[in-house]
Design a protein around this motif. Structure first.
Motif, PDB file in Angstrom:
ATOM      1  N   VAL A 125      11.851   2.160  -3.796  1.00 58.66           N
ATOM      2  CA  VAL A 125      11.919   1.947  -1.728  1.00 58.66           C
ATOM      3  C   VAL A 125      12.820   1.632  -1.286  1.00 58.66           C
ATOM      4  O   VAL A 125      14.716   2.031  -2.340  1.00 58.66           O
ATOM      5  CB  VAL A 125      11.271   0.726  -1.587  1.00 58.66           C
ATOM      6  CG1 VAL A 125       9.464   0.509  -1.931  1.00 58.66           C
ATOM      7  CG2 VAL A 125      11.800  -0.704  -2.267  1.00 58.66           C
ATOM      8  N   GLU A 126      13.560   2.711  -0.183  1.00 50.07           N
ATOM      9  CA  GLU A 126      14.519   2.285   0.781  1.00 50.07           C
ATOM     10  C   GLU A 126      15.798   0.630  -0.042  1.00 50.07           C
ATOM     11  O   GLU A 126      16.667   1.211  -0.108  1.00 50.07           O
ATOM     12  CB  GLU A 126      15.068   2.501   2.185  1.00 50.07           C
ATOM     13  CG  GLU A 126      13.571   3.737   2.111  1.00 50.07           C
ATOM     14  CD  GLU A 126      14.542   5.237   2.177  1.00 50.07           C
ATOM     15  OE1 GLU A 126      16.588   4.795   2.015  1.00 50.07           O
ATOM     16  OE2 GLU A 126      14.381   6.158   1.995  1.00 50.07           O
TER      17      GLU A 126
ATOM     18  N   PRO B 237      11.324  -4.677   0.639  1.00 49.46           N
ATOM     19  CA  PRO B 237      11.405  -5.714   1.046  1.00 49.46           C
ATOM     20  C   PRO B 237      11.260  -5.803   2.361  1.00 49.46           C
ATOM     21  O   PRO B 237      11.714  -7.122   2.337  1.00 49.46           O
ATOM     22  CB  PRO B 237       9.219  -5.865   1.049  1.00 49.46           C
ATOM     23  CG  PRO B 237       9.778  -6.126  -0.648  1.00 49.46           C
ATOM     24  CD  PRO B 237      11.580  -5.892  -0.831  1.00 49.46           C
TER      25      PRO B 237
ATOM     26  N   THR C 163       7.116  -5.950   4.009  1.00 50.71           N
ATOM     27  CA  THR C 163       6.628  -4.024   4.137  1.00 50.71           C
ATOM     28  C   THR C 163       8.314  -3.501   3.763  1.00 50.71           C
ATOM     29  O   THR C 163       9.124  -3.988   3.003  1.00 50.71           O
ATOM     30  CB  THR C 163       7.297  -4.210   5.757  1.00 50.71           C
ATOM     31  OG1 THR C 163       6.478  -5.080   6.717  1.00 50.71           O
ATOM     32  CG2 THR C 163       7.214  -2.684   6.557  1.00 50.71           C
TER      33      THR C 163
ATOM     34  N   ARG D  18       9.118   0.151   2.738  1.00 56.12           N
ATOM     35  CA  ARG D  18       9.525   1.958   3.026  1.00 56.12           C
ATOM     36  C   ARG D  18       9.936   2.746   1.756  1.00 56.12           C
ATOM     37  O   ARG D  18      11.095   2.633   0.587  1.00 56.12           O
ATOM     38  CB  ARG D  18      10.743   1.747   4.142  1.00 56.12           C
ATOM     39  CG  ARG D  18      10.502   1.400   4.606  1.00 56.12           C
ATOM     40  CD  ARG D  18      10.816   1.178   6.044  1.00 56.12           C
ATOM     41  NE  ARG D  18      11.072   1.207   7.459  1.00 56.12           N
ATOM     42  CZ  ARG D  18      10.871  -0.452   7.683  1.00 56.12           C
ATOM     43  NH1 ARG D  18      11.196  -1.690   6.924  1.00 56.12           N
ATOM     44  NH2 ARG D  18      10.864  -1.350   8.570  1.00 56.12           N
TER      45      ARG D  18
ATOM     46  N   ALA E  89       3.921   6.235   0.573  1.00 58.87           N
ATOM     47  CA  ALA E  89       3.273   5.114   0.546  1.00 58.87           C
ATOM     48  C   ALA E  89       1.751   4.738   0.688  1.00 58.87           C
ATOM     49  O   ALA E  89       1.176   4.175  -0.549  1.00 58.87           O
ATOM     50  CB  ALA E  89       3.250   5.024   2.463  1.00 58.87           C
TER      51      ALA E  89
ATOM     52  N   TYR F 217       5.757   7.348   4.627  1.00 57.41           N
ATOM     53  CA  TYR F 217       6.587   6.331   3.269  1.00 57.41           C
ATOM     54  C   TYR F 217       6.331   5.008   3.650  1.00 57.41           C
ATOM     55  O   TYR F 217       7.649   4.257   2.630  1.00 57.41           O
ATOM     56  CB  TYR F 217       7.729   6.580   3.701  1.00 57.41           C
ATOM     57  CG  TYR F 217       8.145   7.946   3.914  1.00 57.41           C
ATOM     58  CD1 TYR F 217       8.061   9.013   2.353  1.00 57.41           C
ATOM     59  CD2 TYR F 217       8.659   8.939   4.194  1.00 57.41           C
ATOM     60  CE1 TYR F 217       7.789  10.439   1.964  1.00 57.41           C
ATOM     61  CE2 TYR F 217       8.755  10.799   4.465  1.00 57.41           C
ATOM     62  CZ  TYR F 217       8.425  11.169   2.712  1.00 57.41           C
ATOM     63  OH  TYR F 217       8.128  12.442   2.584  1.00 57.41           O
ATOM     64  N   THR F 218       6.130   4.662   4.646  1.00 57.12           N
ATOM     65  CA  THR F 218       6.036   2.574   4.925  1.00 57.12           C
ATOM     66  C   THR F 218       4.654   2.334   4.759  1.00 57.12           C
ATOM     67  O   THR F 218       3.692   2.375   5.202  1.00 57.12           O
ATOM     68  CB  THR F 218       6.231   2.732   6.345  1.00 57.12           C
ATOM     69  OG1 THR F 218       7.646   3.052   6.405  1.00 57.12           O
ATOM     70  CG2 THR F 218       6.296   0.998   6.542  1.00 57.12           C
TER      71      THR F 218
ATOM     72  N   GLN G 213       2.843  -2.193   4.452  1.00 57.12           N
ATOM     73  CA  GLN G 213       2.664  -3.425   4.767  1.00 57.12           C
ATOM     74  C   GLN G 213       1.583  -3.730   3.243  1.00 57.12           C
ATOM     75  O   GLN G 213       0.454  -3.269   3.515  1.00 57.12           O
ATOM     76  CB  GLN G 213       2.221  -3.754   6.147  1.00 57.12           C
ATOM     77  CG  GLN G 213       2.750  -3.400   6.915  1.00 57.12           C
ATOM     78  CD  GLN G 213       3.428  -4.725   8.086  1.00 57.12           C
ATOM     79  OE1 GLN G 213       2.362  -4.444   8.287  1.00 57.12           O
ATOM     80  NE2 GLN G 213       4.294  -4.646   8.949  1.00 57.12           N
TER      81      GLN G 213
END
Length: 620
Positions: free
Chosen positions: A98-99, A102, A112, A114, A136, A196-197, A199
């Motif tokens: 992930v970037e 979260p 959340t 990404r 995702a 890409y996102t 929850q």
């Protein structure tokens, strides 16, 4: 198995193994990229790490495995969204696929994530010749797989305890209808925001729930692969991690090879400044593309002596947990022996934040139940066990007595907490048995049940030398209170399966932390976890309430007090005898660079290198 036979297993037998996926050409370049990311010459020797594990794997599906050894393998193949920093102490979370870490709502109920674009799964025919990007949706599918009854997930309790709305209901529908699980049904607990996102929403609001997203059981799997090989997820793992399964001989040999499609990840680890060995290694490896090895070969050798001798003869590059019977010679006064220092050996001594315990099946007619007589029997058996001898003899001083289930290194461990759990009191044990009618009624010298029928305890364990030594101490302990005990020996995977099904009366096993928190150890006695973590099948409403309350609280004095109270209930009802928290020593050969042990991060292979010239000179 002799050391020569081990070498044959690792080298000669590989050619007879059935490859599970296409292997890289023999001339593949070494993983030793330079700090600028340039590949070494094509004719550079392949970098291979060899070692052995002492317990056989069960398989490689993140939704199905729960044992430490299988989860270590899956951690290298499948990417969870997060990971624990390899060298940071105290440990900390870092992004993996992930970037960034979260976004977590103020009430801890919404997370959340990404996903980074451009991450790809290893090649597999299921993708029909196309590169398959991680999205995702793959993480939502991965989470749903734990709720699918067909997978019999041993980690489902972690997600169910967090109360992800809609998922348990979806599971119940599948169970009642006996129809396939509906993966396409939208649920409130999981939301796909864009490619890409995603929850994850929980009703519980556990401040520590995020730690689970660094665990291999949430490593992303591709739906196409699962559906292309129905019923074969345990033997056909395909992930986005640094490794892919190249060869597998069940309970014998596991071979991992570098995933050629692994994304650009470079060594950037910061060790403890006081650890000179790791400071030097980190400086040497900084900026190198991961993984630096080309291949990892893992043999399964259950007996301690051949595993250790193979390491001493340079057939293995490291040994995960030096067998305790050799520690007095290897680590006198917990320091590396001079002869091994001269050889350049590297020792890593650490607490694994674990618990070794012997559980009672609370549904068993002999040792189970909540009435005073049944509680007295379990407490008497626990009091008969001499932990001082357990630690001094078979464990060679490499453990501390457990006062309750929560181990050092996790929140909830209170060094001032003391309890009956660690006490050895034969007189009190006999008095308890006498008081509740466990006396010798037929004059054969052994105690009987209060109704006059024979009292016999059946303890299941494994046939290796260490477990047999522990069994001898249990035998002497119960002989001392005139209680018959017989031992049932079986392979670890089979014992695990029987324990999960509630078929064992007693079993001795270890439980390791997956995050620096004691919740998972309290979960060993949480009623809804029966058949998963709760092998004792303990189900006490008062305990369940305490467990649920502490789970919602932030770390602090209030939560600590609830965790201590929960531990006191475990001591009072004794669903298991919490025995010890173990101390381990790993050892690496001098040509292994950068080896350390982060107990919460299973896949260490990506962060180490080998000096192939030195390795080749030492190989037999």
């Amino acid at each position: 198995m002799r050391a020569a036979a081990v070498a044959a297993l690792l080298m000669g037998a590989l050619g007879a193994s059935m490859p599970l996926q296409a292997q890289a050409p023999a001339s593949a370049a070494s993983a030793a990229s330079t700090a600028t990311g340039e590949a070494p010459p094509a004719d550079a020797p392949r970098k291979v790490l060899r070692y052995a594990i002492r317990v056989a794997e069960t398989g490689f599906d993140p939704a199905q495995v729960s044992d430490l050894y299988s989860r270590t393998i899956t951690a290298g193949i499948f990417d969870a969204p997060l990971r624990f920093d390899y060298l940071a102490r105290p440990v900390r979370l870092k992004p993996s696929t992930v970037e960034a870490l979260p976004e977590i709502s103020a009430d801890f109920k919404t997370l959340t994530f990404r996903v980074k674009p451009g991450i790809y799964f290893a090649d597999d025919p299921a993708f029909k010749g196309r590169k398959r990007e991680l999205t995702a949706a793959d993480y939502l599918y991965t989470i749903k797989r734990h709720y699918d009854p067909a997978n019999k997930s041993s980690n489902l309790y972690i997600l169910e305890n967090a109360l992800l709305p809609g998922l348990s209901e979806l599971r119940q529908q599948a169970l009642k209808s006996k129809k396939p699980f509906d993966y396409d049904r939208e649920v409130a607990g999981l939301k796909l925001i864009d490619r890409y996102t995603f929850q994850v929403r929980t009703e519980l609001g556990d401040p520590r729930f995020v730690n689970n997203f660094a665990d291999a059981f949430l490593g992303a799997v591709a739906r196409e692969v699962i559906e292309a090989y129905p019923g074969k997820a345990m033997e056909h793992p395909v992930g986005t991690g640094p490794w892919r399964l190249a060869e597998w001989r069940r309970s014998s040999l596991i071979v991992l090879e570098k995933n050629p499609h692994y994304r650009d990840v470079f060594y950037d680890e910061t060790p403890d400044p006081a650890d000179r060995r790791m400071v030097e290694a980190a400086a040497r490896l900084k900026g190198r593309k991961l993984p630096m090895l080309d291949r990892v070969e893992i043999a399964v050798i259950e007996e301690n002596q051949p595993r250790w001798l193979s390491f001493l003869r340079n057939e293995f590059d490291l040994v995960d947990d030096v067998p305790q019977e050799f520690l007095p010679q290897v680590m006198p006064q917990n320091k590396l022996a001079p002869n091994l220092v001269r050889r350049g050996m590297q020792a890593v001594r650490y607490s694994r934040s674990d618990l070794y315990f012997s559980y009672f099946n609370m549904e068993d007619p002999v040792v189970g139940g909540y009435t005073p007589d049944k509680v007295a029997l379990r407490r008497a058996i626990a009091l008969a066990v001499d932990l001082e001898k357990v630690i001094r003899l078979p464990r060679r001083g490499q453990a501390i007595p457990a006062q309750g289930p929560v181990p050092p290194g996790t929140f909830g461990y209170d060094p001032a907490f003391r309890s009956e759990m660690s006490q050895h009191d034969v007189g009190r044990a006999r008095a308890l048995l006498d008081l509740y009618g466990y006396v010798d009624k037929d004059g054969d010298g052994w105690r009987d049940l209060p109704d006059g029928s024979p009292l016999v305890i059946e303890y299941t364990t494994e046939p290796d030398g260490e477990k047999r030594a522990l069994a001898e101490l249990w035998q002497k302990a119960l002989d001392g209170i005139q209680v018959r005990i017989k031992f049932r020996f079986g392979k670890w995977p089979e014992n695990l399966k029987a324990a999960t099904a509630g078929k064992l009366q007693m079993w001795g096993a270890g439980w390791s932390a997956t995050a620096p928190d004691g919740d998972t150890f309290l979960g060993l006695a949480y009623g809804p976890n029966k058949g998963q973590a709760n092998k004792a099948r303990f189900d006490l409403p008062a305990y369940n309430t305490l467990y649920a309350r502490q789970k919602r609280l932030p770390n602090g004095p209030e939560r600590q007090a609830l965790m201590n109270e929960a531990q006191r209930l475990v001591v009072a009802y004794m669903p298991f005898k919490a025995e010890v928290h173990r101390i381990y020593t790993d050892m690496a050969q001098p040509w292994v660079i950068g080896y350390d042990r982060n107990i919460y991060m299973r896949d260490f292979w990506a962060y180490i290198d080998v000096d192939t010239e030195q390795q080749a000179r030492a190989r037999p």
